[in-house]
Design a protein around this motif. Structure first.
Motif, mmCIF file in Angstrom:
data_model
loop_
_atom_site.group_PDB
_atom_site.id
_atom_site.type_symbol
_atom_site.label_atom_id
_atom_site.label_comp_id
_atom_site.label_asym_id
_atom_site.label_seq_id
_atom_site.Cartn_x
_atom_site.Cartn_y
_atom_site.Cartn_z
ATOM 1 N N ASN A 32 25.797 53.372 44.866
ATOM 2 C CA ASN A 32 26.703 53.518 43.624
ATOM 3 C C ASN A 32 28.124 53.545 44.382
ATOM 4 N N ASN A 33 28.430 53.912 45.560
ATOM 5 C CA ASN A 33 29.829 53.631 46.068
ATOM 6 C C ASN A 33 30.098 52.110 46.209
ATOM 7 N N ASN A 36 30.865 50.736 42.918
ATOM 8 C CA ASN A 36 32.222 51.175 42.570
ATOM 9 C C ASN A 36 33.081 50.170 43.194
ATOM 10 N N GLU A 39 32.952 46.932 41.760
ATOM 11 C CA GLU A 39 33.897 46.880 40.525
ATOM 12 C C GLU A 39 35.538 46.916 40.742
ATOM 13 N N LYS A 40 35.830 47.696 41.656
ATOM 14 C CA LYS A 40 37.185 48.026 42.193
ATOM 15 C C LYS A 40 37.746 46.485 42.385
#
Length: 90
Positions: A32-33, A36, A39-40
Motif C-alpha cells: 500500500n505504501n 501511495n 499516487e504521490k
C-alpha cells in the motif's frame, strides 16, 4: 581489508519471531505504501503539467497583449513628431 557489517548477532538472536499474519500485514502495508508513493508521484506529475500549461497560456496571453499594443502604437505613430527630430538627431 574491508569488514562486512552483518548486524549484531545478539540482535538477530533475540529478535521476536513474527507470525505469518504479521508478515502478511507487513507485506500489505509495504504494498500500500508503494501504491501511495505511486499516487504521490502521479499527483506531482499532474501538478507540474498543469503549472506548465498555465504558464504557457499566460505567456501567450502576454505576447498577444504586446502585439496588440505594438499595433496600436504603429497606428498612432503618425500623430506624433519623432523623438529623434525633437532632439535634433535627424
Amino acid at each position: 581489508m574491508a569488514s562486512l557489517n552483518l548486524g549484531s548477532p545478539r540482535k538477530t538472536l533475540f529478535q521476536k519471531q513474527r507470525s505469518n499474519n504479521e508478515r502478511i500485514q507487513n507485506f500489505s502495508l509495504e504494498r500500500n505504501n508503494g501504491l501511495n508513493n505511486r499516487e504521490k508521484i502521479q499527483f506531482e506529475h499532474d501538478v507540474e503539467t498543469s503549472v506548465r500549461t498555465m504558464e504557457r497560456e499566460q505567456h501567450e496571453q502576454r505576447l498577444t497583449n504586446l502585439r496588440q499594443l505594438a499595433d496600436k502604437l504603429k497606428d498612432n505613430d503618425w500623430k506624433y513628431t519623432p523623438v529623434e527630430k525633437l532632439l535634433g538627431l535627424q
